[in-house]
Design a protein around this motif. Sequence first.
Motif, PDB file in Angstrom:
ATOM      1  N   SER A  64      36.720  72.907  64.302  1.00  0.00           N
ATOM      2  CA  SER A  64      36.297  73.298  62.948  1.00  0.00           C
ATOM      3  C   SER A  64      36.501  72.152  61.965  1.00  0.00           C
ATOM      4  O   SER A  64      35.656  71.901  61.095  1.00  0.00           O
ATOM      5  CB  SER A  64      37.085  74.515  62.465  1.00  0.00           C
ATOM      6  N   ASP A 194      29.929  77.371  63.452  1.00  0.00           N
ATOM      7  CA  ASP A 194      31.341  77.414  63.848  1.00  0.00           C
ATOM      8  C   ASP A 194      31.674  78.779  64.427  1.00  0.00           C
ATOM      9  O   ASP A 194      31.949  79.729  63.693  1.00  0.00           O
ATOM     10  CB  ASP A 194      32.246  77.096  62.654  1.00  0.00           C
ATOM     11  N   GLU A 195      31.601  78.889  65.723  1.00  0.00           N
ATOM     12  CA  GLU A 195      31.859  80.133  66.442  1.00  0.00           C
ATOM     13  C   GLU A 195      31.128  81.325  65.809  1.00  0.00           C
ATOM     14  O   GLU A 195      31.756  82.321  65.432  1.00  0.00           O
ATOM     15  CB  GLU A 195      33.365  80.404  66.506  1.00  0.00           C
TER      16      GLU A 195
END
Length: 273
Positions: A64, A194-195
């Motif tokens: 991240s 991000d995920e």
Amino acid sequence: DILTQTALSEVRTVDPDHLAGAPLVLAQKVEKQFGTLKVLKGIDLAIPKGEVLCIIGPSGSGKSTFLRCINQLERIDGGALWVSGERVGYHREGNKLYELDDAAIARQRRSIGMVFQRFNLFPHLTALQNIIEGPVQVLGESAREATARALALLERVGLADKRDAYPSQLSGGQQQRIAIARSLAMRPELLLFDEPTSALDPELVSEVLKVMRDLAETGMTMICVTHELGFARDVGHRVAFMDQGQIVELGDPRSVLVDPKETRTKAFINAVR
Ligand code: ADP
Ligand code: MG
């Protein structure tokens, strides 16, 4: 001071001749630390236009943080980072500091879309209003133009019938698809994920991955941090395995996911499979 200003204009923009075929994102020995904690320990990476790069790796490995450095939610502490041929707005070179003004940084950030684990839609706006907000407020598009494009984007993510729904009336998967449409409405050159499916119930994951897969097929440059190894294998052009602030292994999806060379990659893949 004037010296820094001059140096800045020299390093900020790459000669257009060099830009042809240059990577959209170039990271050279990028370092980032929080206090004494070194979170990125020299990331080297070149991402050409149109590439889908999937980043996998354990929690806390700096994935991240790396995305946040690319779109300047974090400042890097060492190395160099280029997006679209421009140095990001704040960096060091030797002991010299370069910093662009806020307007220039905002302009750089505008070309980058980011989709988070949590969907971050405005709760008091409908799906359509969420999508046109940025184009109207930031890009200065007319409401009419922005609405026409938003409707096309809603169609593209399969949610044309939800234009007037509020986020609370939508499932997590639908909210995330609206969030992707909202990012696309800003006409980004680069999309960071991000995920994006980590917060979703399992049955909602595939509808979001399908939108991402379709997007990849349009040639969008994408960096996707994901635990969906099947997606990484099928859609990623390359996969990077990150651990402890470093890219441990980088290569085509099969070599990294199916036949990894590094012990740490093998251990991670066996653990999540
Ligand atoms: P990942 O996304 O791979 O799980 P992160 O980039 O979120 O990893 O975090 C990497 C490390 O940096 C972790 O140890 C995390 O606790 C730490 N970290 C991240 N953001 C901050 C911050 N703003 N302040 C202090 N530590 C942070
Ligand atoms: Mg993370």
